[in-house]
Design a protein around this motif. Structure first.
Motif, PDB file in Angstrom:
ATOM      1  N   GLY A  62       0.775  -1.230   0.000  1.00 44.96           N
ATOM      2  CA  GLY A  62       0.000   0.000   0.000  1.00 44.96           C
ATOM      3  C   GLY A  62       0.807   1.282   0.000  1.00 44.96           C
ATOM      4  N   HIS A  63       2.152   1.185  -0.104  1.00 45.43           N
ATOM      5  CA  HIS A  63       3.008   2.359  -0.020  1.00 45.43           C
ATOM      6  C   HIS A  63       3.779   2.558  -1.317  1.00 45.43           C
ATOM      7  CE1 HIS A  63       2.123   2.539   4.253  1.00 45.43           C
ATOM      8  NE2 HIS A  63       2.423   1.256   4.335  1.00 45.43           N
ATOM      9  N   ASP A  64       3.822   3.789  -1.795  1.00 45.90           N
ATOM     10  CA  ASP A  64       4.514   4.107  -3.037  1.00 45.90           C
ATOM     11  C   ASP A  64       6.033   4.068  -2.816  1.00 45.90           C
ATOM     12  OD1 ASP A  64       5.813   6.245  -4.958  1.00 45.90           O
ATOM     13  OD2 ASP A  64       3.902   5.647  -5.879  1.00 45.90           O
ATOM     14  N   VAL A  65       6.747   3.347  -3.702  1.00 43.18           N
ATOM     15  CA  VAL A  65       8.185   3.170  -3.486  1.00 43.18           C
ATOM     16  C   VAL A  65       8.969   4.469  -3.664  1.00 43.18           C
ATOM     17  CG1 VAL A  65       8.113   0.735  -4.122  1.00 43.18           C
ATOM     18  CG2 VAL A  65       8.624   2.447  -5.868  1.00 43.18           C
ATOM     19  N   GLU A  66       8.451   5.407  -4.424  1.00 38.97           N
ATOM     20  CA  GLU A  66       9.146   6.679  -4.622  1.00 38.97           C
ATOM     21  C   GLU A  66       8.813   7.682  -3.529  1.00 38.97           C
ATOM     22  OE1 GLU A  66      11.409   7.683  -6.737  1.00 38.97           O
ATOM     23  OE2 GLU A  66      11.513   5.841  -7.923  1.00 38.97           O
ATOM     24  N   ARG A  67       7.558   7.756  -3.146  1.00 41.86           N
ATOM     25  CA  ARG A  67       7.140   8.769  -2.173  1.00 41.86           C
ATOM     26  C   ARG A  67       7.317   8.328  -0.721  1.00 41.86           C
ATOM     27  NH1 ARG A  67       2.652   9.303  -5.833  1.00 41.86           N
ATOM     28  NH2 ARG A  67       1.326   8.187  -4.351  1.00 41.86           N
ATOM     29  N   GLU A  68       7.296   7.001  -0.483  1.00 46.89           N
ATOM     30  CA  GLU A  68       7.386   6.487   0.892  1.00 46.89           C
ATOM     31  C   GLU A  68       8.445   5.394   1.010  1.00 46.89           C
ATOM     32  OE1 GLU A  68       3.112   6.223   2.670  1.00 46.89           O
ATOM     33  OE2 GLU A  68       2.986   5.631   0.545  1.00 46.89           O
ATOM     34  N   PRO A  69       9.679   5.661   0.598  1.00 51.43           N
ATOM     35  CA  PRO A  69      10.687   4.592   0.582  1.00 51.43           C
ATOM     36  C   PRO A  69      11.000   4.008   1.958  1.00 51.43           C
ATOM     37  CG  PRO A  69      11.708   6.732   0.197  1.00 51.43           C
ATOM     38  CD  PRO A  69      10.229   6.935   0.097  1.00 51.43           C
ATOM     39  N   GLU A  70      11.014   4.841   2.998  1.00 46.19           N
ATOM     40  CA  GLU A  70      11.351   4.329   4.328  1.00 46.19           C
ATOM     41  C   GLU A  70      10.274   3.390   4.845  1.00 46.19           C
ATOM     42  OE1 GLU A  70      12.332   7.412   7.037  1.00 46.19           O
ATOM     43  OE2 GLU A  70      13.996   8.176   5.823  1.00 46.19           O
ATOM     44  N   VAL A  71       9.022   3.698   4.575  1.00 52.25           N
ATOM     45  CA  VAL A  71       7.931   2.820   4.998  1.00 52.25           C
ATOM     46  C   VAL A  71       7.990   1.509   4.217  1.00 52.25           C
ATOM     47  CG1 VAL A  71       5.445   2.591   5.270  1.00 52.25           C
ATOM     48  CG2 VAL A  71       6.510   4.826   5.525  1.00 52.25           C
ATOM     49  N   VAL A  72       8.294   1.598   2.926  1.00 52.38           N
ATOM     50  CA  VAL A  72       8.427   0.385   2.116  1.00 52.38           C
ATOM     51  C   VAL A  72       9.530  -0.502   2.666  1.00 52.38           C
ATOM     52  CG1 VAL A  72       9.095  -0.503  -0.162  1.00 52.38           C
ATOM     53  CG2 VAL A  72       7.484   1.403   0.003  1.00 52.38           C
ATOM     54  N   ARG A  73      10.660   0.080   3.035  1.00 50.37           N
ATOM     55  CA  ARG A  73      11.788  -0.719   3.542  1.00 50.37           C
ATOM     56  C   ARG A  73      11.432  -1.451   4.821  1.00 50.37           C
ATOM     57  NH1 ARG A  73      15.347   4.445   2.594  1.00 50.37           N
ATOM     58  NH2 ARG A  73      15.506   4.341   0.318  1.00 50.37           N
ATOM     59  N   ARG A  74      10.580  -0.856   5.642  1.00 50.92           N
ATOM     60  CA  ARG A  74      10.157  -1.537   6.870  1.00 50.92           C
ATOM     61  C   ARG A  74       9.143  -2.641   6.581  1.00 50.92           C
ATOM     62  NH1 ARG A  74      10.185   3.862   8.965  1.00 50.92           N
ATOM     63  NH2 ARG A  74       7.914   4.012   8.759  1.00 50.92           N
ATOM     64  N   SER A  75       8.561  -2.621   5.385  1.00 53.68           N
ATOM     65  CA  SER A  75       7.519  -3.588   5.023  1.00 53.68           C
ATOM     66  C   SER A  75       8.039  -4.774   4.236  1.00 53.68           C
ATOM     67  CB  SER A  75       6.436  -2.875   4.188  1.00 53.68           C
ATOM     68  OG  SER A  75       5.873  -1.791   4.895  1.00 53.68           O
ATOM     69  N   ILE A  76       9.339  -4.786   3.931  1.00 46.49           N
ATOM     70  CA  ILE A  76       9.882  -5.839   3.077  1.00 46.49           C
ATOM     71  C   ILE A  76      11.076  -6.526   3.715  1.00 46.49           C
ATOM     72  CG2 ILE A  76       9.122  -4.654   0.966  1.00 46.49           C
ATOM     73  CD1 ILE A  76      12.040  -3.786   0.534  1.00 46.49           C
ATOM     74  N   GLY A  77      11.340  -7.738   3.225  1.00 46.78           N
ATOM     75  CA  GLY A  77      12.598  -8.423   3.456  1.00 46.78           C
ATOM     76  C   GLY A  77      13.178  -8.757   2.097  1.00 46.78           C
ATOM     77  N   VAL A  78      14.502  -8.731   1.990  1.00 46.25           N
ATOM     78  CA  VAL A  78      15.163  -8.972   0.704  1.00 46.25           C
ATOM     79  C   VAL A  78      16.270  -9.991   0.890  1.00 46.25           C
ATOM     80  CG1 VAL A  78      16.436  -7.943  -1.217  1.00 46.25           C
ATOM     81  CG2 VAL A  78      14.687  -6.593  -0.027  1.00 46.25           C
ATOM     82  N   VAL A  79      16.288 -11.004   0.009  1.00 44.66           N
ATOM     83  CA  VAL A  79      17.353 -12.012   0.006  1.00 44.66           C
ATOM     84  C   VAL A  79      17.819 -12.197  -1.428  1.00 44.66           C
ATOM     85  CG1 VAL A  79      17.975 -14.417   0.442  1.00 44.66           C
ATOM     86  CG2 VAL A  79      16.402 -13.240   1.984  1.00 44.66           C
ATOM     87  N   ASN A  80      19.130 -12.136  -1.635  1.00 42.30           N
ATOM     88  CA  ASN A  80      19.680 -12.528  -2.932  1.00 42.30           C
ATOM     89  C   ASN A  80      20.889 -13.422  -2.715  1.00 42.30           C
ATOM     90  OD1 ASN A  80      22.099 -10.907  -2.686  1.00 42.30           O
ATOM     91  ND2 ASN A  80      20.880  -9.123  -3.240  1.00 42.30           N
ATOM     92  N   GLY A  81      21.454 -13.898  -3.797  1.00 42.63           N
ATOM     93  CA  GLY A  81      22.535 -14.875  -3.696  1.00 42.63           C
ATOM     94  C   GLY A  81      23.867 -14.307  -3.267  1.00 42.63           C
ATOM     95  N   GLY A  82      23.981 -12.976  -3.155  1.00 37.13           N
ATOM     96  CA  GLY A  82      25.292 -12.406  -2.881  1.00 37.13           C
ATOM     97  C   GLY A  82      25.402 -11.657  -1.569  1.00 37.13           C
TER      98      GLY A  82
END
Length: 247
Positions: A62-82
């Motif tokens: 529900g949060h715009d990645v450009e206008r609310e980046p800090e809220v988006v970061r608290r709403s996600i987890g990220v995993v990659n191979g590196g």
């Protein structure tokens, strides 16, 4: 839970994404399928607020990645191979540190670690320094670190890359369990068997373009092929023929 509208991104003359549009819902494992260079990682980096799109919009939880980046970061987890770990810390110390960054108290962090230990089988990692971890042990802590704050959206980018069969099994089981709790998992891979096993729907990307979004049975029906791998290559072949006809 996730909405992408007409998303485009270029690096100089190279077009990484072109007008990509799709949505994904809570309680779903949504696959991103495509060959290397298809645009999967660029897309995930934009969704994770690590890159800016040239045009288009994205909302996460529900949060715009450009206008609310800090809220988006608290709403996600990220995993990659590196993703690396600090060798001198134990698995427990790493998880407590990241829990603190998300504002969890020591008691909350330890309770969350117990929950993740039960689902990811972190035994052997929690009280061992990361310098002594195997690849599978490292990846378990990386995954646990990504979800220590219990985010509603989890992005996995080639997360099974380099894992042995036991660690890969633990990862796939965790993905299915995480989705069952009403969260969204976006699972990016080029391994067809993983998509067939865990994804409710998948988007097929090629050269930055979205070829289709459908269930695995739906993709098979579209192409008339008996397996996802054959259906995938059939889609790429048809798109190449269309490009050739336009040239």
């Amino acid at each position: 839970m996730l909405q992408v509208e007409e998303l485009s991104k270029s690096y100089g003359k190279f077009r990484a994404l072109h007008g990509v549009t799709f949505s994904a819902q809570a309680g779903e494992v949504f696959g991103l399928l495509g060959p290397n260079g298809a645009g999967k990682t660029t897309l995930l980096r934009i969704l994770a607020t690590l890159l800016h799109a040239d045009s288009g919009t994205c909302t996460v939880a529900g949060h715009d990645v450009e206008r609310e980046p800090e809220v988006v970061r608290r709403s996600i987890g990220v995993v990659n191979g590196g993703m690396g770990l600090y060798d001198r810390l134990t698995g427990r110390e790493i998880l407590r540190y990241f829990a603190g960054l998300y504002g969890l108290s020591r008691a909350q962090a330890d309770a969350r670690i117990e929950t993740l230990d039960a689902s990811l089988d972190l035994s052997g990692t929690l009280d061992t320094r990361a310098a002594g971890f195997s690849t599978g042990m490292k990846q378990k802590i990386v995954i646990a670190r990504a979800v220590i704050h219990d985010p509603p959206v989890l992005f996995l980018d080639e997360a099974a890359s380099g894992l042995d069969v036991m660690a890969r099994r633990a990862l796939l089981d965790f993905v299915l369990a995480y989705r069952r709790e009403g969260r969204l998992v976006v699972y990016s891979t080029h391994v067809m068997s993983e998509v067939e096993e865990v994804c409710d729907r998948a988007a097929v990307l090629e050269r930055g373009e979205l070829l289709t979004v459908d269930t695995v049975p739906g993709i098979l029906a579209q192409t008339g092929e008996p397996s996802l791998e054959r259906a995938f290559f059939r889609m790429l072949q048809v798109r190449a023929e269309q490009r050739g006809a336009r040239a």
